[in-house]
Design a protein around this motif. Structure first.
Motif, PDB file in Angstrom:
ATOM      1  N   ILE A  90       0.856  -1.186   0.000  1.00  0.00           N
ATOM      2  CA  ILE A  90       0.000   0.000   0.000  1.00  0.00           C
ATOM      3  C   ILE A  90       0.893   1.237   0.000  1.00  0.00           C
ATOM      4  N   PRO A  91       0.697   2.161  -0.908  1.00  0.00           N
ATOM      5  CA  PRO A  91       1.536   3.367  -0.932  1.00  0.00           C
ATOM      6  C   PRO A  91       1.294   4.242   0.295  1.00  0.00           C
ATOM      7  N   LYS A  92       2.347   4.943   0.712  1.00  0.00           N
ATOM      8  CA  LYS A  92       2.213   5.853   1.850  1.00  0.00           C
ATOM      9  C   LYS A  92       1.981   7.269   1.323  1.00  0.00           C
ATOM     10  N   ASN A  93       0.742   7.712   1.394  1.00  0.00           N
ATOM     11  CA  ASN A  93       0.407   9.062   0.948  1.00  0.00           C
ATOM     12  C   ASN A  93      -0.636   9.655   1.883  1.00  0.00           C
ATOM     13  N   GLY A  94      -1.126  10.839   1.570  1.00  0.00           N
ATOM     14  CA  GLY A  94      -2.082  11.513   2.439  1.00  0.00           C
ATOM     15  C   GLY A  94      -3.332  10.699   2.685  1.00  0.00           C
ATOM     16  N   LEU A  95      -3.847  10.059   1.630  1.00  0.00           N
ATOM     17  CA  LEU A  95      -5.078   9.277   1.756  1.00  0.00           C
ATOM     18  C   LEU A  95      -4.879   8.071   2.662  1.00  0.00           C
ATOM     19  N   THR A  96      -3.789   7.329   2.439  1.00  0.00           N
ATOM     20  CA  THR A  96      -3.570   6.118   3.246  1.00  0.00           C
ATOM     21  C   THR A  96      -3.230   6.464   4.694  1.00  0.00           C
ATOM     22  N   LEU A 128      19.628  -0.073  17.798  1.00  0.00           N
ATOM     23  CA  LEU A 128      18.965   0.017  16.495  1.00  0.00           C
ATOM     24  C   LEU A 128      19.655   1.060  15.609  1.00  0.00           C
ATOM     25  N   SER A 129      20.172   2.114  16.206  1.00  0.00           N
ATOM     26  CA  SER A 129      20.819   3.173  15.421  1.00  0.00           C
ATOM     27  C   SER A 129      22.083   2.670  14.729  1.00  0.00           C
ATOM     28  N   THR A 130      22.678   1.592  15.259  1.00  0.00           N
ATOM     29  CA  THR A 130      23.867   1.038  14.590  1.00  0.00           C
ATOM     30  C   THR A 130      23.464   0.174  13.393  1.00  0.00           C
ATOM     31  N   ILE A 131      22.222  -0.309  13.408  1.00  0.00           N
ATOM     32  CA  ILE A 131      21.703  -1.092  12.280  1.00  0.00           C
ATOM     33  C   ILE A 131      21.115  -0.173  11.226  1.00  0.00           C
ATOM     34  N   GLU A 132      20.381   0.840  11.686  1.00  0.00           N
ATOM     35  CA  GLU A 132      19.744   1.829  10.806  1.00  0.00           C
ATOM     36  C   GLU A 132      20.213   3.226  11.231  1.00  0.00           C
ATOM     37  N   PRO A 133      21.344   3.709  10.692  1.00  0.00           N
ATOM     38  CA  PRO A 133      21.873   5.019  11.095  1.00  0.00           C
ATOM     39  C   PRO A 133      20.911   6.182  10.865  1.00  0.00           C
ATOM     40  N   SER A 134      19.925   6.025   9.974  1.00  0.00           N
ATOM     41  CA  SER A 134      18.975   7.110   9.704  1.00  0.00           C
ATOM     42  C   SER A 134      18.061   7.399  10.890  1.00  0.00           C
ATOM     43  N   LEU A 135      18.121   6.534  11.918  1.00  0.00           N
ATOM     44  CA  LEU A 135      17.276   6.722  13.096  1.00  0.00           C
ATOM     45  C   LEU A 135      17.530   8.077  13.760  1.00  0.00           C
ATOM     46  N   ALA A 136      18.783   8.554  13.687  1.00  0.00           N
ATOM     47  CA  ALA A 136      19.140   9.798  14.372  1.00  0.00           C
ATOM     48  C   ALA A 136      18.561  11.033  13.693  1.00  0.00           C
ATOM     49  N   THR A 137      18.154  10.906  12.437  1.00  0.00           N
ATOM     50  CA  THR A 137      17.678  12.083  11.698  1.00  0.00           C
ATOM     51  C   THR A 137      16.245  11.952  11.201  1.00  0.00           C
ATOM     52  N   THR A 138      15.637  10.803  11.390  1.00  0.00           N
ATOM     53  CA  THR A 138      14.309  10.567  10.835  1.00  0.00           C
ATOM     54  C   THR A 138      13.216  11.289  11.616  1.00  0.00           C
ATOM     55  N   GLY A 139      12.123  11.584  10.940  1.00  0.00           N
ATOM     56  CA  GLY A 139      10.941  12.120  11.616  1.00  0.00           C
ATOM     57  C   GLY A 139       9.963  11.018  11.945  1.00  0.00           C
ATOM     58  N   LEU A 158      -7.227  16.752  16.030  1.00  0.00           N
ATOM     59  CA  LEU A 158      -6.568  17.898  15.400  1.00  0.00           C
ATOM     60  C   LEU A 158      -5.046  17.839  15.545  1.00  0.00           C
ATOM     61  N   ILE A 159      -4.561  17.419  16.716  1.00  0.00           N
ATOM     62  CA  ILE A 159      -3.111  17.324  16.919  1.00  0.00           C
ATOM     63  C   ILE A 159      -2.495  16.282  15.977  1.00  0.00           C
ATOM     64  N   PRO A 160      -3.035  15.045  15.881  1.00  0.00           N
ATOM     65  CA  PRO A 160      -2.495  14.082  14.911  1.00  0.00           C
ATOM     66  C   PRO A 160      -2.578  14.569  13.463  1.00  0.00           C
ATOM     67  N   ILE A 161      -3.652  15.286  13.117  1.00  0.00           N
ATOM     68  CA  ILE A 161      -3.762  15.814  11.748  1.00  0.00           C
ATOM     69  C   ILE A 161      -2.597  16.763  11.456  1.00  0.00           C
ATOM     70  N   TYR A 162      -2.280  17.627  12.427  1.00  0.00           N
ATOM     71  CA  TYR A 162      -1.158  18.550  12.240  1.00  0.00           C
ATOM     72  C   TYR A 162       0.154  17.784  12.091  1.00  0.00           C
ATOM     73  N   VAL A 163       0.399  16.840  13.011  1.00  0.00           N
ATOM     74  CA  VAL A 163       1.676  16.122  13.008  1.00  0.00           C
ATOM     75  C   VAL A 163       1.820  15.232  11.776  1.00  0.00           C
ATOM     76  N   LEU A 164       0.726  14.551  11.379  1.00  0.00           N
ATOM     77  CA  LEU A 164       0.795  13.574  10.288  1.00  0.00           C
ATOM     78  C   LEU A 164       0.711  14.192   8.899  1.00  0.00           C
ATOM     79  N   PHE A 165      -0.006  15.316   8.778  1.00  0.00           N
ATOM     80  CA  PHE A 165      -0.264  15.852   7.445  1.00  0.00           C
ATOM     81  C   PHE A 165       0.364  17.224   7.178  1.00  0.00           C
ATOM     82  N   ILE A 166       0.685  17.985   8.206  1.00  0.00           N
ATOM     83  CA  ILE A 166       1.261  19.315   8.002  1.00  0.00           C
ATOM     84  C   ILE A 166       2.751  19.306   8.344  1.00  0.00           C
ATOM     85  N   SER A 167       3.059  18.968   9.596  1.00  0.00           N
ATOM     86  CA  SER A 167       4.459  18.935  10.020  1.00  0.00           C
ATOM     87  C   SER A 167       5.184  17.719   9.437  1.00  0.00           C
ATOM     88  N   GLU A 168       4.541  16.560   9.494  1.00  0.00           N
ATOM     89  CA  GLU A 168       5.102  15.292   9.010  1.00  0.00           C
ATOM     90  C   GLU A 168       6.423  14.943   9.702  1.00  0.00           C
TER      91      GLU A 168
END
Length: 455
Positions: free
Chosen positions: A126-132, A255-266, A329-339
């Protein structure tokens, strides 16, 4: 109007140290522990520093342990005890903070549950987009609302079993991380700053764990069986909360040693899911999401009760509407505006930590300085003759404002948030220290006033 009972009836005091330990353990065996590990890694610390920050941050549960002992000794829950420190009407300050704490964590849980579902989209192609993302939010939010039809006892049983299953699966994940970790990369990481790296990492973990939980500690401590030693209550509370959190944070660091992107991901959950075998990730994330649903329901019900203690009495439908809107409203902001879940979570913990660090510092100072011989029951009653304890109230205001002056983030910049205070959460420690100093001044003033009256 029926008179309020200040102390918990002896017949209701049924918690044993083992049960107390389990309650705290179950409440902290959650996927958010890995998120705290991700936040620690983002401070660019060496492996040893990151583990040190995890341990010290987890040991912030020494604070709830202390508060729980006071609750057990007096047989009184947290917000009745705090009437002594703030006054019957002034106590609305910590009540309001508790409501903010509860609603904020409720929103965090809804966002977390939604992100857990979104992380599994890859397996289902399933693609990860606004609808999903919207569909995932509707599914998780719907589960929360439907579960609201269940009785408290049923929710408790579901939560108990999910805690056991989640705990067992977490042991498997920790072993997986130990085996898969890039130990050479971990041990060769350069050291970060102890002042502007390690201390802020500790403060942000403490804000979201021990400091945040301190508001509930006496609520459990008051229900401990008579005859239980204070040490047993203290260590059952402290270790019950600290042990699972420390282990999970260490897992996040590995986990950060397995997936270094953990330190910068949102989206730390997406990174975590990509590091796990797909089939196991599905099971683990479904159990994690399921465990959040009963927590959300309990928080929704408690939020209404908390509003009533502040003096805002609304019907259950109105309460559900108010809190439902906030939580959506808070999840809408975090998931769709701030991301960016992690950045917003850190902002929430920073603000919450400042308010709560000053509150609990004042609560404990009041207990040590003014209640050596126990709490006067009339000071803990709703109709207490002391409406405002200005020593506690003014101390909280000064400490909290000072903490904000030394804090900066994406939505707030304090004038003194420079040098070692820039871009971190050291304002939490500043607030606690200032609160303690203010209470010493209040103690001196009280002594001076007492001498003046006697002379």
């Amino acid at each position: 109007m029926e008179k309020e009972m200040v102390k918990v009836p002896t017949a209701d005091k049924t918690l044993t140290p083992s049960k107390l330990f389990y309650n705290w353990f179950a409440a902290n065996v959650g996927i958010m522990g890995f998120v705290f590990g991700a936040m620690i890694v983002a401070y660019h610390l060496s492996f040893g520093q990151a583990i040190f920050a995890s341990i010290i941050g987890g040991l912030s549960f020494l604070i709830p342990g202390w508060v729980a002992m006071i609750g057990q000794r007096e047989g009184v829950t947290t917000f009745k005890l705090s009437r002594a420190a703030y006054g019957a009407h002034g106590n609305k300050i910590p009540n309001a903070i508790a409501w903010f704490n509860m609603v904020g964590w409720l929103a965090v849980n809804v966002i977390t549950g939604t992100l857990l579902l979104i992380s599994m989209y890859g397996v289902l192609n399933i693609p990860k987009n606004g609808l999903t993302r919207a569909i995932a939010l509707i599914i998780f939010g719907g589960l929360v609302l439907l579960s609201g039809l269940l009785k408290e006892a049923t929710l408790g049983k579901i939560q108990t079993w999910l805690s056991y299953i989640f705990g067992a699966l977490t042991v498997v994940i920790l072993i997986f991380f130990l085996v898969k970790a890039n130990w050479q990369a971990a041990l060769s990481l350069p050291s970060g700053s102890w002042v502007s790296g390690v201390l802020p990492a500790i403060s942000i973990v403490a804000a979201g764990s021990g400091i945040s939980w301190s508001m509930a500690a006496a609520d459990w401590g008051a229900y401990v069986k008579p005859g239980t030693s204070a040490k047993a209550t203290f260590w059952s509370t402290t270790l019950g909360g600290a042990v699972p959190l420390i282990l999970l944070m260490a897992g996040g660091v590995l986990l950060s040693t397995i997936e270094p992107s953990l330190a910068t991901t949102g989206d730390p959950f997406g990174v975590m899911y990509s590091a796990l075998p797909s089939w196991f990730g599905v099971i683990y994330f479904l159990v994690a999401a399921g465990g959040l649903v009963p927590q959300c329901i309990v928080s929704l019900r408690s939020a209404r009760i908390n509003l009533a203690t502040i003096g805002i009495r609304v019907s259950q439908p109105v309460s559900l509407t108010i809190h439902g809107l906030i939580v959506i409203l808070i999840p809408i902001y975090v998931l769709f505006i701030s991301e960016n879940f992690l950045a917003n979570f850190e902002i929430f913990l920073s603000f919450l930590g400042i308010c709560l660090a000053s509150w609990v510092a004042i609560f404990l100072c009041d207990s040590v300085m003014f209640r050596q011989h126990g709490y006067a029951e009339d000071l803990m009653a709703a109709n207490s003759r002391v409406h405002y304890n200005w020593g506690g109230i003014v101390s909280w205001i000064i400490a909290t404002v000072t903490g904000f002056l030394f804090t900066n983030n994406a939505i707030w910049t304090g004038p003194f948030a420079r040098g070692i205070f820039k871009d971190n959460s050291l304002g939490v420690f500043v607030a606690a220290v200032v609160a303690i100093l203010c209470m010493f001044v209040a103690k001196l003033q009280a002594k001076t006033a007492t001498k003046a009256v006697r002379s």
